[in-house]
Design a protein around this motif. Sequence first.
Motif, PDB file in Angstrom:
ATOM      1  N   ALA A  53       0.845  -1.194   0.000  1.00 22.33           N
ATOM      2  CA  ALA A  53       0.000   0.000   0.000  1.00 22.33           C
ATOM      3  C   ALA A  53       0.879   1.242   0.000  1.00 22.33           C
ATOM      4  O   ALA A  53       2.093   1.154   0.196  1.00 22.33           O
ATOM      5  N   VAL A  54       0.237   2.371  -0.198  1.00 26.11           N
ATOM      6  CA  VAL A  54       0.890   3.640   0.066  1.00 26.11           C
ATOM      7  C   VAL A  54       0.616   3.980   1.527  1.00 26.11           C
ATOM      8  O   VAL A  54      -0.543   3.955   1.965  1.00 26.11           O
ATOM      9  N   TYR A  55       1.675   4.247   2.251  1.00 27.14           N
ATOM     10  CA  TYR A  55       1.566   4.558   3.667  1.00 27.14           C
ATOM     11  C   TYR A  55       1.694   6.071   3.867  1.00 27.14           C
ATOM     12  O   TYR A  55       2.620   6.696   3.330  1.00 27.14           O
ATOM     13  N   TYR A  56       0.758   6.613   4.645  1.00 27.71           N
ATOM     14  CA  TYR A  56       0.704   8.042   4.880  1.00 27.71           C
ATOM     15  C   TYR A  56       0.888   8.369   6.353  1.00 27.71           C
ATOM     16  O   TYR A  56       0.367   7.672   7.227  1.00 27.71           O
ATOM     17  N   CYS A  57       1.580   9.449   6.583  1.00 28.76           N
ATOM     18  CA  CYS A  57       1.692  10.027   7.909  1.00 28.76           C
ATOM     19  C   CYS A  57       0.676  11.165   8.005  1.00 28.76           C
ATOM     20  O   CYS A  57       0.464  11.885   7.013  1.00 28.76           O
ATOM     21  N   ALA A  58       0.079  11.330   9.170  1.00 25.18           N
ATOM     22  CA  ALA A  58      -0.910  12.384   9.356  1.00 25.18           C
ATOM     23  C   ALA A  58      -0.779  12.979  10.748  1.00 25.18           C
ATOM     24  O   ALA A  58      -0.277  12.319  11.667  1.00 25.18           O
ATOM     25  N   ALA A  59      -1.265  14.209  10.888  1.00 30.59           N
ATOM     26  CA  ALA A  59      -1.175  14.908  12.169  1.00 30.59           C
ATOM     27  C   ALA A  59      -2.502  15.556  12.523  1.00 30.59           C
ATOM     28  O   ALA A  59      -3.204  16.079  11.646  1.00 30.59           O
TER      29      ALA A  59
ATOM     30  N   THR B 241     -10.466  14.277  13.594  1.00 29.68           N
ATOM     31  CA  THR B 241      -9.911  14.200  12.249  1.00 29.68           C
ATOM     32  C   THR B 241      -8.444  14.612  12.242  1.00 29.68           C
ATOM     33  O   THR B 241      -7.973  15.338  13.115  1.00 29.68           O
ATOM     34  N   TYR B 242      -7.759  14.112  11.225  1.00 29.32           N
ATOM     35  CA  TYR B 242      -6.371  14.493  10.987  1.00 29.32           C
ATOM     36  C   TYR B 242      -6.370  15.624   9.969  1.00 29.32           C
ATOM     37  O   TYR B 242      -6.942  15.497   8.896  1.00 29.32           O
ATOM     38  N   ASP B 243      -5.731  16.717  10.327  1.00 29.15           N
ATOM     39  CA  ASP B 243      -5.771  17.910   9.479  1.00 29.15           C
ATOM     40  C   ASP B 243      -4.645  17.966   8.454  1.00 29.15           C
ATOM     41  O   ASP B 243      -4.761  18.688   7.459  1.00 29.15           O
ATOM     42  N   TYR B 244      -3.584  17.281   8.713  1.00 26.04           N
ATOM     43  CA  TYR B 244      -2.399  17.384   7.861  1.00 26.04           C
ATOM     44  C   TYR B 244      -1.945  16.001   7.432  1.00 26.04           C
ATOM     45  O   TYR B 244      -1.944  15.065   8.229  1.00 26.04           O
ATOM     46  N   TRP B 245      -1.536  15.921   6.166  1.00 28.02           N
ATOM     47  CA  TRP B 245      -1.133  14.642   5.588  1.00 28.02           C
ATOM     48  C   TRP B 245       0.149  14.783   4.800  1.00 28.02           C
ATOM     49  O   TRP B 245       0.391  15.821   4.167  1.00 28.02           O
ATOM     50  N   GLY B 246       0.953  13.738   4.824  1.00 32.56           N
ATOM     51  CA  GLY B 246       2.120  13.683   3.972  1.00 32.56           C
ATOM     52  C   GLY B 246       1.755  13.185   2.590  1.00 32.56           C
ATOM     53  O   GLY B 246       0.593  12.868   2.316  1.00 32.56           O
ATOM     54  N   GLN B 247       2.763  13.080   1.745  1.00 31.78           N
ATOM     55  CA  GLN B 247       2.526  12.687   0.359  1.00 31.78           C
ATOM     56  C   GLN B 247       2.460  11.176   0.192  1.00 31.78           C
ATOM     57  O   GLN B 247       2.031  10.690  -0.864  1.00 31.78           O
ATOM     58  N   GLY B 248       2.887  10.454   1.193  1.00 32.49           N
ATOM     59  CA  GLY B 248       2.837   9.001   1.150  1.00 32.49           C
ATOM     60  C   GLY B 248       4.129   8.376   0.666  1.00 32.49           C
ATOM     61  O   GLY B 248       4.911   8.995  -0.056  1.00 32.49           O
ATOM     62  N   THR B 249       4.333   7.142   1.081  1.00 34.56           N
ATOM     63  CA  THR B 249       5.488   6.373   0.631  1.00 34.56           C
ATOM     64  C   THR B 249       5.009   4.957   0.308  1.00 34.56           C
ATOM     65  O   THR B 249       4.239   4.358   1.053  1.00 34.56           O
ATOM     66  N   GLN B 250       5.479   4.436  -0.823  1.00 31.30           N
ATOM     67  CA  GLN B 250       5.000   3.141  -1.303  1.00 31.30           C
ATOM     68  C   GLN B 250       5.720   2.003  -0.584  1.00 31.30           C
ATOM     69  O   GLN B 250       6.958   1.984  -0.497  1.00 31.30           O
ATOM     70  N   VAL B 251       4.953   1.068  -0.104  1.00 37.50           N
ATOM     71  CA  VAL B 251       5.486  -0.166   0.466  1.00 37.50           C
ATOM     72  C   VAL B 251       4.949  -1.326  -0.366  1.00 37.50           C
ATOM     73  O   VAL B 251       3.737  -1.463  -0.522  1.00 37.50           O
ATOM     74  N   THR B 252       5.847  -2.128  -0.888  1.00 39.62           N
ATOM     75  CA  THR B 252       5.457  -3.282  -1.687  1.00 39.62           C
ATOM     76  C   THR B 252       6.037  -4.535  -1.047  1.00 39.62           C
ATOM     77  O   THR B 252       7.250  -4.623  -0.843  1.00 39.62           O
ATOM     78  N   VAL B 253       5.161  -5.478  -0.734  1.00 43.30           N
ATOM     79  CA  VAL B 253       5.575  -6.719  -0.095  1.00 43.30           C
ATOM     80  C   VAL B 253       5.363  -7.847  -1.092  1.00 43.30           C
ATOM     81  O   VAL B 253       4.235  -8.131  -1.494  1.00 43.30           O
ATOM     82  N   SER B 254       6.449  -8.472  -1.497  1.00 40.87           N
ATOM     83  CA  SER B 254       6.363  -9.549  -2.488  1.00 40.87           C
ATOM     84  C   SER B 254       6.181 -10.896  -1.805  1.00 40.87           C
ATOM     85  O   SER B 254       6.689 -11.125  -0.713  1.00 40.87           O
ATOM     86  N   SER B 255       5.475 -11.791  -2.481  1.00 43.78           N
ATOM     87  CA  SER B 255       5.216 -13.118  -1.902  1.00 43.78           C
ATOM     88  C   SER B 255       6.284 -14.123  -2.302  1.00 43.78           C
ATOM     89  O   SER B 255       7.139 -13.855  -3.133  1.00 43.78           O
TER      90      SER B 255
END
Length: 120
Positions: free
Chosen positions: A92-98, A106-120
Amino acid sequence: QVQLVESGGGLVQAGGSLRLSCAASGRTFSSYGMGWFRQAPGKEREFVAAIRWSGGSTYYADRVKGRFTVSRDNAKNTVYLQMNSLKPEETAVYYCAARPLWGSATYDYWGQGTQVTVSS
């Protein structure tokens, strides 16, 4: 202006680990609550973990309890998400929020996200 910048995503095999970082700037965050969320393709964004900046109280989604750890470094204004025993379905794309207050709905602020890919 609050700015959140995530880093640390990448490709990892199932069962592996990654540590995400979220560098926060623009405010004094002592009263803030910080959260990690993720969004997989075609799915809704879901909550992963949260930490109270002051005191360090933490909260986790049931599906990550015991495998993920959220922490913060006050001196660096950075929040971390240590992810162990990763599963392919956690790709997924993982986001940080504040949110300005720990109890805010609610979370008012969000980052741009970072992709995490888990292969099987």
